[in-house]
Write a protein that holds these residues in place. Structure first.
Motif, PDB file in Angstrom:
ATOM      1  N   GLY A 177       0.832  -1.211   0.000  1.00 19.78           N
ATOM      2  CA  GLY A 177       0.000   0.000   0.000  1.00 19.78           C
ATOM      3  C   GLY A 177       0.861   1.254   0.000  1.00 19.78           C
ATOM      4  N   ALA A 178       1.884   1.262   0.865  1.00 11.45           N
ATOM      5  CA  ALA A 178       2.732   2.456   0.992  1.00 11.45           C
ATOM      6  C   ALA A 178       3.490   2.735  -0.301  1.00 11.45           C
ATOM      7  N   ILE A 179       4.176   1.717  -0.846  1.00  9.75           N
ATOM      8  CA  ILE A 179       4.946   2.011  -2.062  1.00  9.75           C
ATOM      9  C   ILE A 179       4.012   2.237  -3.250  1.00  9.75           C
ATOM     10  N   GLY A 180       2.793   1.671  -3.173  1.00 11.00           N
ATOM     11  CA  GLY A 180       1.811   1.915  -4.228  1.00 11.00           C
ATOM     12  C   GLY A 180       1.373   3.369  -4.257  1.00 11.00           C
ATOM     13  N   VAL A 181       1.118   3.929  -3.075  1.00 13.60           N
ATOM     14  CA  VAL A 181       0.681   5.320  -3.005  1.00 13.60           C
ATOM     15  C   VAL A 181       1.797   6.248  -3.503  1.00 13.60           C
ATOM     16  N   VAL A 182       3.036   5.936  -3.117  1.00 15.86           N
ATOM     17  CA  VAL A 182       4.155   6.770  -3.568  1.00 15.86           C
ATOM     18  C   VAL A 182       4.332   6.635  -5.084  1.00 15.86           C
ATOM     19  N   SER A 183       4.303   5.394  -5.594  1.00 18.25           N
ATOM     20  CA  SER A 183       4.547   5.244  -7.035  1.00 18.25           C
ATOM     21  C   SER A 183       3.390   5.841  -7.831  1.00 18.25           C
ATOM     22  N   GLY A 184       2.178   5.831  -7.262  1.00 14.53           N
ATOM     23  CA  GLY A 184       1.043   6.467  -7.922  1.00 14.53           C
ATOM     24  C   GLY A 184       1.272   7.955  -8.146  1.00 14.53           C
ATOM     25  N   ALA A 185       1.912   8.600  -7.160  1.00 22.22           N
ATOM     26  CA  ALA A 185       2.165  10.035  -7.289  1.00 22.22           C
ATOM     27  C   ALA A 185       3.106  10.305  -8.460  1.00 22.22           C
ATOM     28  N   TYR A 186       4.117   9.424  -8.644  1.00 20.31           N
ATOM     29  CA  TYR A 186       5.036   9.599  -9.769  1.00 20.31           C
ATOM     30  C   TYR A 186       4.362   9.241 -11.097  1.00 20.31           C
ATOM     31  N   GLN A 187       3.540   8.161 -11.072  1.00 15.22           N
ATOM     32  CA  GLN A 187       2.886   7.736 -12.320  1.00 15.22           C
ATOM     33  C   GLN A 187       1.907   8.794 -12.802  1.00 15.22           C
ATOM     34  N   ALA A 188       1.257   9.489 -11.860  1.00 15.56           N
ATOM     35  CA  ALA A 188       0.311  10.531 -12.252  1.00 15.56           C
ATOM     36  C   ALA A 188       1.010  11.549 -13.147  1.00 15.56           C
ATOM     37  N   GLU A 189       2.241  11.923 -12.743  1.00 16.47           N
ATOM     38  CA  GLU A 189       2.993  12.898 -13.532  1.00 16.47           C
ATOM     39  C   GLU A 189       3.365  12.326 -14.898  1.00 16.47           C
ATOM     40  N   VAL A 190       3.712  11.037 -14.915  1.00 16.74           N
ATOM     41  CA  VAL A 190       4.079  10.397 -16.183  1.00 16.74           C
ATOM     42  C   VAL A 190       2.882  10.381 -17.132  1.00 16.74           C
ATOM     43  N   PHE A 191       1.719   9.958 -16.620  1.00 19.67           N
ATOM     44  CA  PHE A 191       0.524   9.877 -17.462  1.00 19.67           C
ATOM     45  C   PHE A 191       0.102  11.259 -17.951  1.00 19.67           C
ATOM     46  N   ARG A 192       0.240  12.239 -17.049  1.00 14.04           N
ATOM     47  CA  ARG A 192      -0.154  13.592 -17.406  1.00 14.04           C
ATOM     48  C   ARG A 192       0.707  14.113 -18.566  1.00 14.04           C
ATOM     49  N   GLY A 193       2.017  13.863 -18.444  1.00 16.31           N
ATOM     50  CA  GLY A 193       2.919  14.283 -19.508  1.00 16.31           C
ATOM     51  C   GLY A 193       2.600  13.574 -20.825  1.00 16.31           C
ATOM     52  N   ALA A 194       2.279  12.272 -20.720  1.00 18.07           N
ATOM     53  CA  ALA A 194       1.993  11.495 -21.932  1.00 18.07           C
ATOM     54  C   ALA A 194       0.713  11.992 -22.588  1.00 18.07           C
ATOM     55  N   PHE A 195      -0.266  12.346 -21.776  1.00 14.35           N
ATOM     56  CA  PHE A 195      -1.523  12.842 -22.345  1.00 14.35           C
ATOM     57  C   PHE A 195      -1.303  14.170 -23.060  1.00 14.35           C
ATOM     58  N   ARG A 196      -0.419  14.985 -22.474  1.00  9.57           N
ATOM     59  CA  ARG A 196      -0.110  16.273 -23.095  1.00  9.57           C
ATOM     60  C   ARG A 196       0.529  16.100 -24.461  1.00  9.57           C
ATOM     61  N   ALA A 197       1.264  14.974 -24.622  1.00 13.97           N
ATOM     62  CA  ALA A 197       1.977  14.746 -25.880  1.00 13.97           C
ATOM     63  C   ALA A 197       1.027  14.317 -26.990  1.00 13.97           C
ATOM     64  N   LEU A 198      -0.188  13.923 -26.597  1.00 13.22           N
ATOM     65  CA  LEU A 198      -1.188  13.486 -27.573  1.00 13.22           C
ATOM     66  C   LEU A 198      -1.650  14.697 -28.382  1.00 13.22           C
ATOM     67  N   SER A 199      -1.762  14.514 -29.715  1.00 10.30           N
ATOM     68  CA  SER A 199      -2.139  15.698 -30.488  1.00 10.30           C
ATOM     69  C   SER A 199      -3.652  15.909 -30.419  1.00 10.30           C
ATOM     70  N   LYS A 200      -4.046  17.158 -30.284  1.00 10.52           N
ATOM     71  CA  LYS A 200      -5.459  17.505 -30.139  1.00 10.52           C
ATOM     72  C   LYS A 200      -6.262  17.086 -31.361  1.00 10.52           C
ATOM     73  N   GLY A 201      -5.594  17.166 -32.519  1.00 14.91           N
ATOM     74  CA  GLY A 201      -6.266  16.846 -33.769  1.00 14.91           C
ATOM     75  C   GLY A 201      -6.839  15.443 -33.780  1.00 14.91           C
ATOM     76  N   GLU A 202      -6.105  14.512 -33.170  1.00 11.64           N
ATOM     77  CA  GLU A 202      -6.558  13.120 -33.171  1.00 11.64           C
ATOM     78  C   GLU A 202      -7.872  12.987 -32.406  1.00 11.64           C
ATOM     79  N   ILE A 203      -7.941  13.688 -31.279  1.00 12.73           N
ATOM     80  CA  ILE A 203      -9.151  13.608 -30.466  1.00 12.73           C
ATOM     81  C   ILE A 203     -10.313  14.251 -31.210  1.00 12.73           C
ATOM     82  N   GLU A 204     -10.033  15.392 -31.846  1.00 13.76           N
ATOM     83  CA  GLU A 204     -11.079  16.065 -32.622  1.00 13.76           C
ATOM     84  C   GLU A 204     -11.545  15.188 -33.775  1.00 13.76           C
ATOM     85  N   ALA A 205     -10.577  14.545 -34.447  1.00 15.49           N
ATOM     86  CA  ALA A 205     -10.934  13.667 -35.558  1.00 15.49           C
ATOM     87  C   ALA A 205     -11.826  12.528 -35.068  1.00 15.49           C
ATOM     88  N   GLY A 206     -11.472  11.965 -33.924  1.00 11.96           N
ATOM     89  CA  GLY A 206     -12.278  10.881 -33.347  1.00 11.96           C
ATOM     90  C   GLY A 206     -13.694  11.345 -33.068  1.00 11.96           C
TER      91      GLY A 206
END
Lengths: 242, 239
Positions: free
Chosen positions: B109-138
């Motif tokens: 539980g403890a290392i999960g909560v800590v790693s979740g905080a780091y993964q949140a930043e990773v996912f956020r950065g990855a989502f930002r890298a997604l081009s808006k056009g693709e979502i609009e096209a979808g």
């Protein structure tokens, strides 16, 4: 619900561990930075006999947990006490403080060397060529051209290393040092109120890390006058142009 | 040299079997923490990107706190705090006395909560890298929110996030040794026990380090393979 008096007492008790936490952080970080620079220069020397050991060092130190490294130095080297005494090094290795410093510095050097290497690699070739054309070489070239550019480039990432170092010093509590986490562990087992102790200790670490992050951001701001708009740059000309 | 091999042999006097089992415990606790972290991190990233002010602030608070506080403190909180919680729950149900939370659960539980905080930043950065056009096209071809997420967003975010996720896994794996302070017999604790009973700490911590090196090295290879696999549809730079 929350016992404010207890929280306050805990906070005050934990504050007495802050000097040791900061001491471990800065001493290990300073030694680690020197080693990191040496390792980065070894990696970039293009001499196989220097590059290969540096590469292996980074691989091993980054691939194993810091706590294992601390135990290996503090408990493991105790096995060689007669040899170490003979060499006059036992004074050093029997102190948990110096073992913690050594382990933290060696570990941080491995991570830091990659950041330094990235910074040095980012120095554009044309800048070095221009400097050579003006007759600079060796140390002067490094001091005036390479180092300032590399430092600027590496600073944000190297700042993260400093924050990681603050957090890593908490492991020193496992080999009996009473820095903030060490005191927190004692308080938890004597009072059995982990939540309050966690809140107080967490607040201290967040405050330390926040101040360091701000300090690094300010240093970064001072070092990059050319990235600010003209309006902002003219405001602080004398600080940035040095 | 023979002495050394005797220490790690699988026979009745060797520590080989215990060390092997302890390595599996290390991998298991790290994997559980990591998976918990993926869920928490994904949720926090979603809250940060799509939620209202309240959700965004709580997601920011979560990632700031758990990335700024030493993991060891978080492990103490989960182990002692968790036991306190479980005990009071049992006492409320009429069961007297102290009930401890299993160190495996508290640690994961403890290392999960800590790693979740780091993964949140990773996912956020990855989502930002997604081009808006693709979502609009979808959207323009009539995809609903779920379909859009499954077909367009998830596959690309996973691809962009993979290198960062690999780093978080390596970190979580190495942080898992801290759970040894709660008495869970994972690799480091087992090495401590062996070192204590044979009075050979240097050898056993060296072995523990070597096993960790093997695990991190293998993980690195697996993540490299995965990266190659997920980016198979993307034009590669000629090399």
């Amino acid at each position: 619900m929350m016992d404010m008096a207890f929280l306050y007492d805990t906070f005050v008790a934990l504050l007495s561990g802050v000097p040791l936490t900061l001491n471990l952080t800065f001493v290990a970080f300073a030694i680690g930075t020197v080693l990191a620079t040496l390792l980065a220069l070894m990696r970039m020397s293009r001499i196989k006999a220097l590059d290969a050991p540096a590469r292996a060092y980074v691989f091993v130190l980054r691939g194993t947990p810091l706590l294992v490294q601390i135990f290996l130095i503090y408990y493991g080297l105790g096995q060689f006490r007669p040899t170490l005494q003979h060499l006059g090094l036992w004074q050093f290795f029997r102190e948990p403080y110096w073992c913690a410093i050594l382990a933290l510095a060696l570990n941080s050097a491995a991570y830091g060397s990659e950041v330094v290497r990235g910074g040095l690699r980012s120095v554009p070739k044309r800048e070095v060529e221009a400097a050579r054309a003006c007759g600079m070489s060796g140390l002067l070239l490094f001091r005036r051209i390479v180092m300032p550019i590399a430092l600027r480039q590496a600073l944000p990432a190297y700042g993260n290393e400093l924050i990681l170092m603050v957090k890593a010093t908490s492991l020193a509590s496992i080999i009996t040092l009473t820095e903030v986490t060490g005191i927190a562990a004692q308080l938890i087992s004597s009072s059995y109120r982990p939540v309050e102790v966690f809140i107080a200790a967490g607040a201290i670490y967040l405050a330390i890390n926040f101040s360091l992050t701000r300090a690094i951001a300010m240093l970064d701001w001072r070092l990059t006058p050319h990235l600010r708009g003209p309006a902002a740059a003219t405001g602080k000309m004398e600080g940035g142009s040095a | 040299m023979m002495d050394f091999l005797g220490l790690v042999s699988f026979g009745p006097d060797g520590w080989g079997l215990s060390l092997l089992f302890a390595s599996l415990v290390t991998i298991a606790v790290a994997a559980c923490g990591f998976l918990l972290g993926v869920v928490l991190g994904g949720f926090a990233a979603w809250a940060n990107l799509a939620g209202g002010t309240a959700l965004r602030v709580s997601a920011d608070t979560y990632t700031t706190i758990f990335r700024g506080i030493p993991d060891l403190l978080v492990i103490y909180l989960f182990y002692f705090g968790g036991s306190l919680l479980v005990t009071s729950a049992f006492n409320a149900l009429g069961h007297a006395g102290f009930v401890g939370l299993h160190p495996f659960v508290a640690g994961a539980g403890a290392i999960g909560v800590v790693s979740g905080a780091y993964q949140a930043e990773v996912f956020r950065g990855a989502f930002r890298a997604l081009s808006k056009g693709e979502i609009e096209a979808g959207k323009s071809v009539g995809m609903g929110r779920f379909l859009l997420f499954r077909r367009i967003i998830a596959p690309q975010v996973l691809q962009y996030a993979l290198p960062g996720v690999g780093n978080v896994w390596q970190m979580t794996l190495k942080e898992s040794v801290l759970i040894s302070v709660t008495g869970l017999v994972e690799l480091l604790r087992q090495s401590q026990i062996a070192a204590g009973s044979t009075r050979k700490p240097f050898e056993f911590y060296l072995i523990a380090g070597a096993i960790f090196l093997l695990i991190t090295w293998l993980s690195q290879h697996i993540f490299e393979r995965l990266e190659k696999y997920t980016s198979r549809g993307v034009a590669q730079e000629a090399s």
